[in-house]
Structures are given as structure tokens and as C-alpha cells.
Design a protein around this motif. Structure first.
Motif, mmCIF file in Angstrom:
data_model
loop_
_atom_site.group_PDB
_atom_site.id
_atom_site.type_symbol
_atom_site.label_atom_id
_atom_site.label_comp_id
_atom_site.label_asym_id
_atom_site.label_seq_id
_atom_site.Cartn_x
_atom_site.Cartn_y
_atom_site.Cartn_z
ATOM 1 N N ILE A 165 0.822 -1.217 0.000
ATOM 2 C CA ILE A 165 0.000 0.000 0.000
ATOM 3 C C ILE A 165 0.853 1.262 0.000
ATOM 4 O O ILE A 165 0.522 2.266 -0.646
ATOM 5 N N ASN A 166 1.980 1.251 0.720
ATOM 6 C CA ASN A 166 2.809 2.450 0.873
ATOM 7 C C ASN A 166 3.986 2.501 -0.100
ATOM 8 O O ASN A 166 4.901 3.313 0.080
ATOM 9 N N ASP A 167 3.989 1.655 -1.109
ATOM 10 C CA ASP A 167 5.047 1.643 -2.135
ATOM 11 C C ASP A 167 6.442 1.529 -1.517
ATOM 12 O O ASP A 167 7.376 2.262 -1.895
ATOM 13 N N GLU A 168 6.615 0.615 -0.593
ATOM 14 C CA GLU A 168 7.903 0.434 0.083
ATOM 15 C C GLU A 168 8.793 -0.583 -0.619
ATOM 16 O O GLU A 168 10.004 -0.586 -0.421
ATOM 17 N N VAL A 169 8.208 -1.454 -1.421
ATOM 18 C CA VAL A 169 8.966 -2.514 -2.084
ATOM 19 C C VAL A 169 9.425 -2.025 -3.459
ATOM 20 O O VAL A 169 8.613 -1.599 -4.274
ATOM 21 N N ASN A 170 10.724 -2.094 -3.703
ATOM 22 C CA ASN A 170 11.283 -1.656 -4.982
ATOM 23 C C ASN A 170 11.636 -2.800 -5.912
ATOM 24 O O ASN A 170 11.835 -2.583 -7.112
ATOM 25 N N LEU A 171 11.746 -4.000 -5.353
ATOM 26 C CA LEU A 171 12.273 -5.112 -6.138
ATOM 27 C C LEU A 171 11.673 -6.420 -5.642
ATOM 28 O O LEU A 171 11.596 -6.656 -4.437
ATOM 29 N N ASP A 203 8.335 -17.430 1.003
ATOM 30 C CA ASP A 203 8.331 -16.052 0.503
ATOM 31 C C ASP A 203 8.694 -15.119 1.658
ATOM 32 O O ASP A 203 8.139 -15.226 2.756
ATOM 33 N N THR A 204 9.628 -14.189 1.405
ATOM 34 C CA THR A 204 10.215 -13.410 2.490
ATOM 35 C C THR A 204 10.332 -11.941 2.104
ATOM 36 O O THR A 204 10.830 -11.613 1.017
ATOM 37 N N LEU A 205 9.871 -11.062 3.007
ATOM 38 C CA LEU A 205 10.039 -9.618 2.857
ATOM 39 C C LEU A 205 11.314 -9.209 3.583
ATOM 40 O O LEU A 205 11.514 -9.573 4.739
ATOM 41 N N LEU A 206 12.173 -8.446 2.906
ATOM 42 C CA LEU A 206 13.481 -8.120 3.471
ATOM 43 C C LEU A 206 13.789 -6.639 3.350
ATOM 44 O O LEU A 206 13.393 -5.972 2.392
ATOM 45 N N ASN A 207 14.524 -6.154 4.335
ATOM 46 C CA ASN A 207 15.106 -4.822 4.242
ATOM 47 C C ASN A 207 16.107 -4.805 3.091
ATOM 48 O O ASN A 207 16.929 -5.705 2.955
ATOM 49 N N GLY A 208 16.047 -3.780 2.259
ATOM 50 C CA GLY A 208 16.882 -3.746 1.062
ATOM 51 C C GLY A 208 18.368 -3.781 1.353
ATOM 52 O O GLY A 208 19.139 -4.463 0.660
ATOM 53 N N ILE A 209 18.804 -3.050 2.382
ATOM 54 C CA ILE A 209 20.220 -3.006 2.728
ATOM 55 C C ILE A 209 20.702 -4.389 3.168
ATOM 56 O O ILE A 209 21.744 -4.884 2.713
ATOM 57 N N GLU A 210 19.942 -5.025 4.053
ATOM 58 C CA GLU A 210 20.335 -6.346 4.545
ATOM 59 C C GLU A 210 20.339 -7.367 3.407
ATOM 60 O O GLU A 210 21.205 -8.254 3.353
ATOM 61 N N PHE A 211 19.378 -7.258 2.523
ATOM 62 C CA PHE A 211 19.249 -8.176 1.391
ATOM 63 C C PHE A 211 20.501 -8.107 0.518
ATOM 64 O O PHE A 211 21.081 -9.134 0.131
ATOM 65 N N SER A 269 18.974 0.309 -2.091
ATOM 66 C CA SER A 269 19.441 1.324 -1.145
ATOM 67 C C SER A 269 18.306 2.222 -0.676
ATOM 68 O O SER A 269 18.429 2.916 0.336
ATOM 69 N N GLU A 270 17.168 2.193 -1.409
ATOM 70 C CA GLU A 270 16.049 3.084 -1.087
ATOM 71 C C GLU A 270 14.752 2.344 -0.782
ATOM 72 O O GLU A 270 13.713 2.980 -0.613
ATOM 73 N N GLY A 271 14.769 1.003 -0.720
ATOM 74 C CA GLY A 271 13.502 0.298 -0.512
ATOM 75 C C GLY A 271 13.691 -1.152 -0.122
ATOM 76 O O GLY A 271 14.817 -1.648 0.002
ATOM 77 N N LYS A 272 12.575 -1.825 0.048
ATOM 78 C CA LYS A 272 12.578 -3.213 0.479
ATOM 79 C C LYS A 272 12.531 -4.157 -0.727
ATOM 80 O O LYS A 272 12.348 -3.731 -1.859
ATOM 81 N N ALA A 273 12.702 -5.448 -0.415
ATOM 82 C CA ALA A 273 12.673 -6.467 -1.448
ATOM 83 C C ALA A 273 11.836 -7.644 -0.972
ATOM 84 O O ALA A 273 11.679 -7.869 0.226
ATOM 85 N N ILE A 274 11.295 -8.397 -1.925
ATOM 86 C CA ILE A 274 10.582 -9.635 -1.611
ATOM 87 C C ILE A 274 11.221 -10.762 -2.419
ATOM 88 O O ILE A 274 11.475 -10.610 -3.631
ATOM 89 N N TYR A 275 11.497 -11.860 -1.729
ATOM 90 C CA TYR A 275 12.007 -13.070 -2.387
ATOM 91 C C TYR A 275 10.897 -14.106 -2.391
ATOM 92 O O TYR A 275 10.364 -14.464 -1.341
ATOM 93 N N ILE A 276 10.521 -14.590 -3.586
ATOM 94 C CA ILE A 276 9.512 -15.634 -3.738
ATOM 95 C C ILE A 276 10.249 -16.960 -3.900
ATOM 96 O O ILE A 276 11.098 -17.099 -4.791
ATOM 97 N N SER A 277 9.925 -17.927 -3.064
ATOM 98 C CA SER A 277 10.674 -19.183 -3.057
ATOM 99 C C SER A 277 10.358 -20.071 -4.265
ATOM 100 O O SER A 277 11.147 -20.946 -4.620
ATOM 101 N N GLU A 278 9.227 -19.837 -4.909
ATOM 102 C CA GLU A 278 8.841 -20.633 -6.068
ATOM 103 C C GLU A 278 9.696 -20.272 -7.282
ATOM 104 O O GLU A 278 10.107 -19.114 -7.452
ATOM 105 N N THR A 279 9.970 -21.242 -8.130
ATOM 106 C CA THR A 279 10.738 -20.995 -9.356
ATOM 107 C C THR A 279 9.861 -20.284 -10.373
ATOM 108 O O THR A 279 8.863 -20.834 -10.834
#
Length: 590
Positions: A330-336, A364-372, A423-433
Motif C-alpha cells: 500500500i505504501n510503495d515500500e517494495v522496490n524489487l 516467501d520473504t520480505l526483506l530490508n533492502g540493505i540487509e538483502f 538502497s532506497e527500498g525493500k525487497a521480496i524473495y519468492i521461493s517458487e521458481t
């Protein structure tokens, strides 16, 4: 049309419920000069058809379409409707509840965020539900329990037959006609409904399919799939077909052809005649991979971007599964958003996973962009994926694709872009291929020049990363630099002598020298940090001599301090020898 007239158009399925709804209607305050009429629709087989007939029979400017189980409980309703419409001529339709964040079903009450207020009976108790969101903003979709209009637009008899998608369809029809839709500004509570009174609809007709087919591009963001291609018509066609079969339908396909022949152009002519969402450009002269990528970006008009290398493949649900997460953001926090990907061979057979394609997360995992990105930087492991794997937010990319901190990358163009975005947003990793990266003999990835460019890009990544907030922990920065030294050394050893005079070889050497200076400074900083920690723990020990936990911490810090001291001594010795060696080399050249 009578400008001061209201028409209440009731859809009646239960006479007792309707009588109660009429009681509330009779309590409404009617301002001076305002006329009110009521139309009753019973035993309706085709609701849009019945609503169109009722609409045409009335000359009222303001029409209120409502189900009999919806009660207007605030007596000021008519006055507030007039105020809202008179102050906003561009406003065409209002409803009780709406959304700007629909799910892939397109139904309001299945969306990711609702706007509006409603009093509802639930499990025998009456509850007030206040949904988040701003009432003053235009709304994409409205629920159809009550709809209030000041202009007449026909109801879509070709799409709908019942109340299913009634409000969603009509709010989009107003938007298509240039009007705005909104949720009724409920500073007070206006509407009550009891779900127990709702008559279940016969949903045997594929209403959802018709609705989504008609309004898909209005409901969901556009995704641009970019295919830069070069002399691979056979693989290119497979890649193109993997986009055309995507279950997510609001997709434009940009093909930039850098080929030295017209084989791809002949092949794609067939597809452009069938699929209007394909944009094809044949380059009059060869641009090279980097500039061809940039050209794809320039031609794109989507909100989200996914490259597709011309020898790779998409899973049929790739875009849909990734966009489902973006629509929940909703808040456009995910960039990738990325996923697991499989390696395939030249014939498309799946290969065993290697380190680079090992599944990073089992869920499926939501991650801080820097840590990712830190993890990828420390180990030079691009588990984030190649351009084919990642779907990114176009507006978040504030520098050209393939650049990082002002430098154009030669090999790690994907990592350069991911670092800029993360560097400016979060990321989501989807475990499915969700994508397939092809390995074959015609790729450039295994060439010595690409290895050299890759090592140079990686050295620059480590050098520039801290300026973007990466590797902020000194331990992580030291580890990444040590890994980079080792990786660069192996690259140097694997190269033929012909590359020693190559400009990129010299560039890599310069980056390594800068990193070694930074490494020395970081070692000293870290040793000073441990020294300060030792002094702190020593003070605690003097107060609590028998505390085993503090004694263990002291021992740990002392060991780390001594290790760093040895590292610094060894590094200074190596650096002195390296300096003398460099002087001897320069003397030999002279």
C-alpha cells in the motif's frame, strides 16, 4: 432533467426487509425545493437491464441505486449528497465502500485496503467498521450495495446479469467517461446493512472473466517486459512466447533488435500483427548490449519493469505472482521482487542447482533492502538474480539501468541496478521458481574479458557500497574486502598475458589499491572499537570479578583484538613489500 430531484431505485428481494429500509427512507430530511421519488424493482432476472429501464424512466438528476438490505440511517443524507456533488462537478458516482488497491479478483471486499464506514450486523451484534484511507481521494472501485450518481451512464448489460461486480463495473464506467468516483464522505455514520439478508447470487455465468477481460488495464498497473535481442531468433521466439502466455494481462512487450541480420525481424512480423501490445524496434546500427538495454527502458511506459534476456524463459504466472505482492504494498515500500530461478541447458532441460541458483529462502520473504544486498556483496553471490528474474518498480530507479554510483558496469549490470534500487527500498524473495536462466555455448559469460569485467565491477561495488548505506558493520565490510581480494587474485591468475595491458585490468588494479587502503583504515577502526569494548568490560570485571558471563565476554573481545592486531601487522608488512615491488616494476619499465 430535474436538478433538485432524487430518485431512489430499490432492488427488492425480501418484502419485510424492504419495508424496514423504507422506514429509514421516510425519516430522511428533505431540503426545501427538493423532490423525492421511489422506483421498486422486483423479481429481477437481469439487474443491469432493469436498472437501465429505471434510469431512463426518471428525470431526477440524483439517483440512488440500493439493495433492500441497505438502510440509510442518517437523516441528513440528501442534504450531504447535494453538497458533495455541487462542490465537485467532476464527481460522477459515490458509494459506501471502495478501494484503490484491488486484488486480482477485482472485487472490492477482497481488496488489499478498503475506504469507507459501515454499520454491520455480525454474529448477532452490531458493529461499526471504519476502513483506512482518505475519503477525499478519487476511488478506483466502489462496492455496489449503494451507488449515488449525478449523471446517467448506462449499466453494462453485456458484462453483468446480477449484482455481482455491479458497483465495480459502474465506477470504472464513470472513470472511463472522464468522471471521478469517490466514497461518500462519512464524517458521520450513514449506512447499515445485515449480511444475513443478502440473497446468494447464482454465479454460474463466468461474470468474473468478462469483468476482468473488459477492465483489466484500468484495474491493474502496466508491466513492461523488455527483450533486448541479438542474433538469436530461435531462442528469442521461445522467450517471447513465455511472455505472451502470462496470466497477468496488462503487459507491454518492448523488443529492441540489435541483430546483424533480419531473421528476428521476419519472425516477429507475424506476432506484431496479432498482438498490439508488442513494440518492435530494429536498430539501424549495432548499439551493443548496454545501450540496447537503455533503449528498451526509454521506450517502456509501464509502472514496473522486467527484462527478459532473449535466451531465457518466464514461468506462465511469474508476473501475476510478483504483481500480487506489489498490489499489497500500500505504501510503495517494495522496490524489487525476485524469486528462485532454475538453470536450463540449450535444449531447455532443467540443470541441477549450483551455488548461484541455490534457493535463498524456503518461504516467501520480505526483506530490508540493505540487509538483502549486504549478503550478496559479502560473498559476491547474486542470489537476487539476473535481469530476467527481477521485477522492479520503475519510479524507484534514479539512475540508468546497469549503473551504480555513476559508473557504467560491463558485466554485473544486474547487480548495479539492484544495489541502486535496494538502497532506497525493500525487497521480496519468492521461493517458487518463476524464471529459467539458459546456459549455452554462445554466451559471453565464460570469456576471460567478461571475467575481468566482472571482477572489476565487484571491486567497484565494494568500494562504493558504503556510500549507499551498505556494509555499515565494520565486520561485514572487512569480510567483503577480504573476499574481493581473494576473488580478484584468482581472476588475475586465470587471465592470459594479453589482458595485462587492457584498460579494464588497470582499472581493477586501481580499485584494489583503493580497497587495500580502506582495508587498513577499517582494520584500525575495528581494533580501536574492540579496545574500547575491552576497557568497558575490564571495568565491569573490577566490579564483578566472579561473573563468568563477563569473563567470557572479556576473553572473546581480547581474542578478536589480538587477531586484528596480527592482521594489521601482516597487512602492513605485505603492503611495504608490495610498494617496493611496485617501485622495482616501474624502474624495470624505465
Amino acid at each position: 432533467m430535474s436538478k433538485k430531484k432524487f430518485s431512489f431505485i430499490f432492488v427488492i428481494s425480501d418484502e419485510e426487509v424492504y419495508e424496514e429500509s423504507r422506514c429509514y427512507l421516510n425519516r430522511l430530511r428533505i431540503p426545501d425545493g427538493v423532490e423525492v421519488e421511489v422506483h421498486e424493482l422486483r423479481a429481477v432476472k437481469n439487474l443491469p437491464l432493469a436498472l437501465n429501464h429505471a434510469m431512463h424512466r426518471s428525470d431526477a438528476k440524483y439517483k440512488v441505486y440500493l439493495q433492500d438490505y441497505l438502510f440509510i440511517v442518517n437523516p441528513n443524507f440528501i442534504e450531504e449528497v447535494i453538497k458533495r456533488f455541487e462542490s465537485s462537478p467532476e464527481l460522477g458516482i459515490m458509494g459506501m465502500v471502495g478501494t484503490n488497491h484491488p486484488s486480482l479478483t477485482g472485487k472490492v471486499f477482497e481488496s488489499y485496503q478498503l475506504v469507507g464506514n459501515i454499520i454491520e450486523r455480525e454474529a448477532g451484534t452490531i458493529q461499526l467498521k471504519r476502513f483506512n484511507g482518505e475519503f477525499t481521494k478519487p476511488i478506483k472501485l466502489l462496492d455496489g450495495k449503494i451507488l449515488i450518481t449525478q449523471y446517467d451512464l448506462p449499466w453494462r448489460e453485456d458484462i453483468l446479469t446480477s449484482s455481482e461486480y455491479l458497483g465495480e463495473s459502474q465506477s470504472l464506467e464513470f472513470t472511463k467517461s472522464g468522471f471521478k468516483a469517490a466514497v461518500f464522505n462519512q464524517n458521520e455514520d450513514y449506512f447499515f446493512y445485515d449480511p444475513d439478508f443478502i440473497e446468494l447470487q447464482d454465479l454460474s455465468e463466468p461474470v468474473q472473466g468478462k469483468f476482468l477481460s473488459e477492465y483489466y488495464s484500468l484495474l491493474f498497473p502496466k508491466v513492461s517486459v523488455l527483450i533486448p535481442t541479438y542474433n538469436r531468433p530461435y531462442y528469442f521466439e521461445q522467450a517471447l512466447q513465455s511472455v505472451l502466455t502470462q496470466t497477468y494481462k496488462h503487459v507491454e512487450i518492448i523488443v529492441c533488435d540489435d541483430s546483424t541480420n533480419d531473421e528476428t525481424q521476419k519472425l516477429i512480423d507475424y506476432y506484431t500483427q496479432i498482438y498490439p501490445n508488442i513494440v518492435y524496434k530494429k536498430n539501424p546500427k549495432n548499439l551493443g548490449q548496454f545501450n540496447n538495454d537503455l533503449q528498451c527502458m526509454e521506450l517502456s511506459s509501464g509502472d514496473f519493469i522486467n527484462f527478459l534476456m532473449d535466451d531465457d524463459l518466464f514461468h506462465p504466472q511469474k508476473i501475476e505472482k510478483m504483481m500480487a505482492y506489489y498490489m499489497q504494498d500500500i505504501n510503495d515500500e517494495v522496490n524489487l521482487i525476485t524469486s528462485h530461478r532454475h538453470l536450463i541447458d540449450a535444449e531447455g532441460n532443467i540443470l541441477h542447482n549450483r551455488k548461484v541458483t541455490k534457493r535463498a529462502f524456503e518461504q516467501d520473504t520480505l526483506l530490508n533492502g540493505i540487509e538483502f544486498a549486504d549478503y550478496a556483496l559479502k560473498y559476491n553471490w547474486n542470489f537476487i538474480g539476473e535481469p530476467t528474474t527481477v521485477l522492479f518498480r520503475k519510479s524507484a530507479l534514479n539512475s540508468p539501468f546497469g549503473t551504480f554510483c555513476g559508473r557504467e558496469y560491463g558485466c554485473n549490470v544486474d547487480m548495479a541496478t539492484w544495489l541502486t534500487l535496494l538502497s532506497e527500498g525493500k525487497a521480496i524473495y519468492i521461493s517458487e521458481t518463476l524464471s529459467y536462466f539458459r546456459e549455452h555455448s554462445n554466451q559471453q559469460l565464460q570469456s576471460n574479458l567478461m571475467k575481468l569485467m566482472g571482477a572489476t565491477d565487484y571491486a567497484h561495488e565494494i568500494l562504493a557500497a558504503p556510500s549507499k548505506g551498505y556494509l555499515s558493520q565494520l565486520e561485514d565490510l572487512l569480510y567483503a574486502m577480504e573476499f574481493c581480494f581473494e576473488y580478484s587474485s584468482k581472476t588475475f591468475d586465470s587471465l592470459d598475458e594479453v589482458y595485462i595491458n587492457h584498460p579494464i585490468y588497470s582499472e581493477l588494479n586501481q580499485y584494489i589499491l583503493q580497497l587495500k587502503l580502506k582495508y587498513s583504515e577499517t582494520l584500525i577502526k575495528q581494533r580501536q572499537h574492540y579496545k574500547e569494548e575491552l576497557e568497558r568490560v575490564e571495568q565491569l570485571l573490577s566490579k564483578f570479578e566472579e561473573n563468568e558471563k563477563i569473563s567470557d565476554e572479556y576473553g572473546r573481545l581480547l581474542m578478536l583484538y589480538e587477531i586484528l592486531s596480527i592482521k594489521i601487522d601482516m597487512y602492513e608488512s605485505d603492503r611495504n613489500r608490495g610498494t617496493q615491488s611496485a617501485i622495482n616494476e616501474e624502474s624495470r619499465k624505465i
